[in-house]
Design a protein around this motif. Sequence first.
Motif, mmCIF file in Angstrom:
data_model
loop_
_atom_site.group_PDB
_atom_site.id
_atom_site.type_symbol
_atom_site.label_atom_id
_atom_site.label_comp_id
_atom_site.label_asym_id
_atom_site.label_seq_id
_atom_site.Cartn_x
_atom_site.Cartn_y
_atom_site.Cartn_z
ATOM 1 N N TRP A 253 6.907 3.142 -4.307
ATOM 2 C CA TRP A 253 6.026 2.341 -5.147
ATOM 3 C C TRP A 253 6.574 2.233 -6.566
ATOM 4 O O TRP A 253 6.665 1.135 -7.139
ATOM 5 C CB TRP A 253 4.628 2.959 -5.162
ATOM 6 C CG TRP A 253 3.767 2.567 -6.326
ATOM 7 C CD1 TRP A 253 3.296 3.373 -7.311
ATOM 8 C CD2 TRP A 253 3.276 1.248 -6.619
ATOM 9 N NE1 TRP A 253 2.546 2.653 -8.204
ATOM 10 C CE2 TRP A 253 2.519 1.345 -7.818
ATOM 11 C CE3 TRP A 253 3.406 0.008 -6.002
ATOM 12 C CZ2 TRP A 253 1.901 0.244 -8.397
ATOM 13 C CZ3 TRP A 253 2.781 -1.095 -6.586
ATOM 14 C CH2 TRP A 253 2.041 -0.964 -7.768
ATOM 15 N N ARG A 254 6.981 3.335 -7.134
ATOM 16 C CA ARG A 254 7.423 3.330 -8.523
ATOM 17 C C ARG A 254 8.775 2.627 -8.684
ATOM 18 O O ARG A 254 8.991 1.893 -9.658
ATOM 19 C CB ARG A 254 7.474 4.767 -9.043
ATOM 20 C CG ARG A 254 6.090 5.362 -9.236
ATOM 21 C CD ARG A 254 6.122 6.850 -9.481
ATOM 22 N NE ARG A 254 6.746 7.211 -10.736
ATOM 23 C CZ ARG A 254 6.118 7.214 -11.911
ATOM 24 N NH1 ARG A 254 4.852 6.855 -12.005
ATOM 25 N NH2 ARG A 254 6.762 7.585 -13.014
ATOM 26 N N ASP A 255 9.692 2.829 -7.754
ATOM 27 C CA ASP A 255 10.989 2.162 -7.844
ATOM 28 C C ASP A 255 10.831 0.643 -7.773
ATOM 29 O O ASP A 255 11.444 -0.093 -8.554
ATOM 30 C CB ASP A 255 11.914 2.635 -6.719
ATOM 31 C CG ASP A 255 12.538 3.999 -6.997
ATOM 32 O OD1 ASP A 255 12.243 4.598 -8.054
ATOM 33 O OD2 ASP A 255 13.316 4.468 -6.143
ATOM 34 N N GLU A 256 10.021 0.168 -6.846
ATOM 35 C CA GLU A 256 9.821 -1.273 -6.714
ATOM 36 C C GLU A 256 9.138 -1.852 -7.949
ATOM 37 O O GLU A 256 9.488 -2.934 -8.429
ATOM 38 C CB GLU A 256 8.989 -1.567 -5.468
ATOM 39 C CG GLU A 256 8.651 -3.039 -5.255
ATOM 40 C CD GLU A 256 9.877 -3.896 -4.964
ATOM 41 O OE1 GLU A 256 9.760 -5.136 -5.053
ATOM 42 O OE2 GLU A 256 10.954 -3.338 -4.653
ATOM 43 N N THR A 257 8.175 -1.126 -8.491
ATOM 44 C CA THR A 257 7.480 -1.586 -9.692
ATOM 45 C C THR A 257 8.448 -1.718 -10.866
ATOM 46 O O THR A 257 8.423 -2.711 -11.602
ATOM 47 C CB THR A 257 6.352 -0.609 -10.048
ATOM 48 O OG1 THR A 257 5.430 -0.544 -8.960
ATOM 49 C CG2 THR A 257 5.611 -1.047 -11.298
ATOM 50 N N ALA A 258 9.301 -0.726 -11.054
ATOM 51 C CA ALA A 258 10.270 -0.777 -12.149
ATOM 52 C C ALA A 258 11.309 -1.864 -11.918
ATOM 53 O O ALA A 258 11.664 -2.606 -12.846
ATOM 54 C CB ALA A 258 10.948 0.584 -12.308
ATOM 55 N N ARG A 259 11.812 -1.976 -10.689
ATOM 56 C CA ARG A 259 12.841 -2.983 -10.402
ATOM 57 C C ARG A 259 12.346 -4.389 -10.703
ATOM 58 O O ARG A 259 13.033 -5.192 -11.331
ATOM 59 C CB ARG A 259 13.280 -2.903 -8.937
ATOM 60 C CG ARG A 259 14.315 -1.846 -8.637
ATOM 61 C CD ARG A 259 14.980 -2.111 -7.293
ATOM 62 N NE ARG A 259 14.009 -2.175 -6.212
ATOM 63 C CZ ARG A 259 13.640 -1.137 -5.468
ATOM 64 N NH1 ARG A 259 14.159 0.061 -5.705
ATOM 65 N NH2 ARG A 259 12.773 -1.280 -4.495
ATOM 66 N N THR A 260 11.142 -4.697 -10.239
ATOM 67 C CA THR A 260 10.647 -6.061 -10.425
ATOM 68 C C THR A 260 10.349 -6.355 -11.890
ATOM 69 O O THR A 260 10.536 -7.492 -12.353
ATOM 70 C CB THR A 260 9.403 -6.306 -9.558
ATOM 71 O OG1 THR A 260 8.421 -5.275 -9.812
ATOM 72 C CG2 THR A 260 9.754 -6.287 -8.081
ATOM 73 N N LEU A 261 9.893 -5.351 -12.651
ATOM 74 C CA LEU A 261 9.702 -5.557 -14.082
ATOM 75 C C LEU A 261 11.042 -5.801 -14.767
ATOM 76 O O LEU A 261 11.162 -6.692 -15.624
ATOM 77 C CB LEU A 261 9.012 -4.346 -14.709
ATOM 78 C CG LEU A 261 8.865 -4.391 -16.240
ATOM 79 C CD1 LEU A 261 7.978 -5.555 -16.676
ATOM 80 C CD2 LEU A 261 8.326 -3.078 -16.778
ATOM 81 N N GLN A 262 12.041 -5.021 -14.425
ATOM 82 C CA GLN A 262 13.358 -5.199 -15.023
ATOM 83 C C GLN A 262 13.916 -6.579 -14.708
ATOM 84 O O GLN A 262 14.466 -7.263 -15.594
ATOM 85 C CB GLN A 262 14.292 -4.088 -14.540
ATOM 86 C CG GLN A 262 13.930 -2.731 -15.110
ATOM 87 C CD GLN A 262 14.351 -1.550 -14.254
ATOM 88 O OE1 GLN A 262 15.015 -1.725 -13.218
ATOM 89 N NE2 GLN A 262 13.974 -0.347 -14.662
ATOM 90 N N GLU A 263 13.755 -7.023 -13.477
ATOM 91 C CA GLU A 263 14.220 -8.361 -13.105
ATOM 92 C C GLU A 263 13.505 -9.437 -13.915
ATOM 93 O O GLU A 263 14.137 -10.377 -14.426
ATOM 94 C CB GLU A 263 13.985 -8.597 -11.610
ATOM 95 C CG GLU A 263 14.873 -7.772 -10.707
ATOM 96 C CD GLU A 263 14.419 -7.776 -9.262
ATOM 97 O OE1 GLU A 263 15.140 -7.209 -8.416
ATOM 98 O OE2 GLU A 263 13.334 -8.335 -8.976
ATOM 99 N N ALA A 264 12.184 -9.302 -14.056
ATOM 100 C CA ALA A 264 11.408 -10.306 -14.777
ATOM 101 C C ALA A 264 11.763 -10.329 -16.258
ATOM 102 O O ALA A 264 11.887 -11.401 -16.868
ATOM 103 C CB ALA A 264 9.917 -10.043 -14.591
ATOM 104 N N ALA A 265 11.922 -9.166 -16.851
ATOM 105 C CA ALA A 265 12.231 -9.106 -18.279
ATOM 106 C C ALA A 265 13.615 -9.679 -18.568
ATOM 107 O O ALA A 265 13.796 -10.447 -19.523
ATOM 108 C CB ALA A 265 12.128 -7.668 -18.780
#
Length: 387
Positions: A253-265
Amino acid sequence: MRASAFLYPWDVNGDPGAGDRMAALGVRDATLASAYHSTRALTPRHPRHRIVTARHAAVLYPTDARWTGRALRPYPAGDWAPGDAFGEAAEALAAAGLEVHTWVVLAHNSRLGEEHPGTSVVNAYGDRYPWAPCIAQPGTRAYLVDLAAEAAVRPGAHGTELESLGWYGLAHLHAHDKTGGVGLGDAGQYLMSLCFCASCRAGYGAQGLDAGELAAAVRAALEPVWRGAPSGGGWAGVERLLGETEAAATRAWRDETARTLQEAAVAAVRAAAPDGFRVLLHADPVSYHCGANAGVDPAHILSVADGVVVPCTGGTGLLRPFAGQGRERSVLAANFTVVSAMGGSPGTLERDAREAAESGATELRLYHAGLASDEDLAAVRGALAAL
């Protein structure tokens, strides 16, 4: 190796000699804060002051209309960085021949947590961490993505370095910290950094976990640690405390949340930036780690960003997982503290930089030219000349 020195606008503004002094170090670039957390900083060479107190996290430039009517929005700086402090400093540094890159602190904001407590990470005991916005919450994610784009792409900037673009947890160096009485270790830090806000509870549910049962399991796992038992190191320690299945589900859960935020930013910054604008992340190659150097998957992040800035003051081992993972022109910057009183070793910078290059580093970052003594800067100057 190309080198850049970190600076705050208040290191430069009001000091006519600051730009030439930085250029004389032998660096080509200046990594200049445009959005920064609260701090109390020394300015040992400034003609008008010695201590700057930035009382809350703030942007160091005038914001635009994108924030109109929004509850979550960046705070302007006070008298420590009035007006377009970033722009003024950037012009002075460019006039001295330095290429300016923005330094943007994102998911680290105590004032945001105090004024909007529902945005903060909540641990398994129900304690809120006001310094740590939960990056799973849709409103917080939208705020961080827009802040990244605005604060990164400032006039005159050639690139950006995004700090704290991921999970923040217990470790903080908060004002007058008194949290070191129990050695939590790597595993205990992870458990104390798990978030149990409504968004994260739903996220754990999607991974097949009951959030209430998970919180109870975290508290039970930590009970021996509070009594002095070792928590164990690395991911194996987390699995031992929490159980392999539960640990894997929280990390997914946490890895996916961070990855998608990093991609969006990163995508938002690229959309706002001119061609050739470099986007780097301050990063740690262990994805479950929290903090200013966000935990990432090396291969993934180097497929998204132009490179990473990696902490190397304690050694260059964190560089190796990134080496060979990126595109041909990916930047792998080794970040060394060069302030002796803050644990740095500017006297060994030449040797350390050569070791970093052997581990895959392509550039250097020097933390922090504004805070360092004259003696430290002289050592930096000598090292860069030798390199």
